[in-house]
Motif scaffolding. Structure first.
Motif, PDB file in Angstrom:
ATOM      1  N   UNK A 162       0.845  -1.209   0.000  1.00 45.68           N
ATOM      2  CA  UNK A 162       0.000   0.000   0.000  1.00 45.68           C
ATOM      3  C   UNK A 162       0.877   1.253   0.000  1.00 45.68           C
ATOM      4  N   UNK A 163       0.416   2.241  -0.738  1.00 46.92           N
ATOM      5  CA  UNK A 163       1.121   3.524  -0.810  1.00 46.92           C
ATOM      6  C   UNK A 163       1.171   4.144   0.597  1.00 46.92           C
ATOM      7  N   UNK A 164       2.368   4.539   1.079  1.00 45.17           N
ATOM      8  CA  UNK A 164       2.463   5.149   2.411  1.00 45.17           C
ATOM      9  C   UNK A 164       1.523   6.339   2.582  1.00 45.17           C
ATOM     10  N   UNK A 165       1.297   7.064   1.493  1.00 48.27           N
ATOM     11  CA  UNK A 165       0.410   8.252   1.544  1.00 48.27           C
ATOM     12  C   UNK A 165      -0.994   7.854   1.986  1.00 48.27           C
ATOM     13  N   UNK A 166      -1.439   6.688   1.508  1.00 48.15           N
ATOM     14  CA  UNK A 166      -2.784   6.210   1.836  1.00 48.15           C
ATOM     15  C   UNK A 166      -2.866   5.860   3.330  1.00 48.15           C
ATOM     16  N   UNK A 167      -1.803   5.227   3.835  1.00 51.71           N
ATOM     17  CA  UNK A 167      -1.786   4.848   5.253  1.00 51.71           C
ATOM     18  C   UNK A 167      -1.746   6.106   6.132  1.00 51.71           C
ATOM     19  N   UNK A 168      -1.004   7.115   5.693  1.00 53.43           N
ATOM     20  CA  UNK A 168      -0.947   8.397   6.419  1.00 53.43           C
ATOM     21  C   UNK A 168      -2.331   9.047   6.446  1.00 53.43           C
ATOM     22  N   UNK A 169      -3.024   8.985   5.323  1.00 47.60           N
ATOM     23  CA  UNK A 169      -4.369   9.578   5.243  1.00 47.60           C
ATOM     24  C   UNK A 169      -5.304   8.905   6.249  1.00 47.60           C
ATOM     25  N   UNK A 170      -5.189   7.582   6.363  1.00 43.64           N
ATOM     26  CA  UNK A 170      -6.043   6.839   7.306  1.00 43.64           C
ATOM     27  C   UNK A 170      -5.709   7.265   8.746  1.00 43.64           C
ATOM     28  N   UNK A 171      -4.410   7.399   9.038  1.00 42.78           N
ATOM     29  CA  UNK A 171      -3.988   7.806  10.396  1.00 42.78           C
ATOM     30  C   UNK A 171      -4.510   9.215  10.715  1.00 42.78           C
ATOM     31  N   UNK A 172      -4.437  10.103   9.748  1.00 43.50           N
ATOM     32  CA  UNK A 172      -4.918  11.479   9.961  1.00 43.50           C
ATOM     33  C   UNK A 172      -6.430  11.492  10.183  1.00 43.50           C
ATOM     34  N   UNK A 173      -7.131  10.654   9.441  1.00 45.68           N
ATOM     35  CA  UNK A 173      -8.593  10.611   9.581  1.00 45.68           C
ATOM     36  C   UNK A 173      -9.014  10.043  10.935  1.00 45.68           C
ATOM     37  N   UNK A 174      -8.374   8.948  11.339  1.00 45.44           N
ATOM     38  CA  UNK A 174      -8.794   8.293  12.580  1.00 45.44           C
ATOM     39  C   UNK A 174      -8.435   9.134  13.809  1.00 45.44           C
ATOM     40  N   UNK A 175      -7.420   9.975  13.665  1.00 45.22           N
ATOM     41  CA  UNK A 175      -7.001  10.908  14.733  1.00 45.22           C
ATOM     42  C   UNK A 175      -8.194  11.672  15.309  1.00 45.22           C
ATOM     43  N   UNK A 176      -9.174  11.933  14.453  1.00 49.83           N
ATOM     44  CA  UNK A 176     -10.381  12.659  14.892  1.00 49.83           C
ATOM     45  C   UNK A 176     -11.101  11.934  16.030  1.00 49.83           C
TER      46      UNK A 176
END
Ligand code: THU
Length: 131
Positions: A1-15
């Protein structure tokens, strides 16, 4: 998986972080070898020492679902600096995968990738024939 996609998931779940006391919200996204992603957030407590970090929540969710092989973990917070895993979380991750890619992101999604073995050399492992 593209690291960018995993970062996006981490940023979203942070909420979803429960960071009532520190105000420091953290999100983590852990990618397994089988391609599943387990998320985690920090969960704080009025008895401060009971707080659990986002990374450990993600690991414990994965382990409890039968997954033990990991490829990467993305970590993000509200900070303009890249979020690095604390020492306790490094040790917990080290138990399962020294070769893990640790993706440390800032709030804008810029990231840096470091192998866990480089972030955490000579982590503790039980040695000897009996273990
Ligand atoms: N925290 C994490 O979730 N992960 C880390 O690696 C560092 C710290 C959380 C714990 C606490 O809720 C808040 O950040 C401030 O320390």
């Amino acid at each position: 998986m593209d690291p960018k996609k995993l970062v996006k998931i981490a940023l979203e779940v942070r909420e979803k972080a429960y960071a009532r006391y520190s105000g420091f919200r953290v999100g983590a996204a852990l990618l397994t070898k089988s391609g599943r992603v387990f998320t985690g957030v920090n969960v704080e407590n009025a008895s401060y020492g009971l707080t659990v970090c986002a990374e450990r929540v993600a690991v414990f969710k994965a382990i409890s679902e039968g997954e033990r092989e990991f490829v990467a973990i993305a970590i993000a917070s509200d900070s303009s600096e890249k979020t690095v895993p604390c020492g306790a979380c490094r040790q917990v991750l080290y138990e399962f995968c020294e070769d893990l890619d640790v993706i440390m992101a800032d709030r804008e999604g810029n990231y840096e990738i470091v192998k866990l073995r480089d972030l955490f050399p000579r982590g503790f492992k039980l040695g000897g024939e009996e273990h």
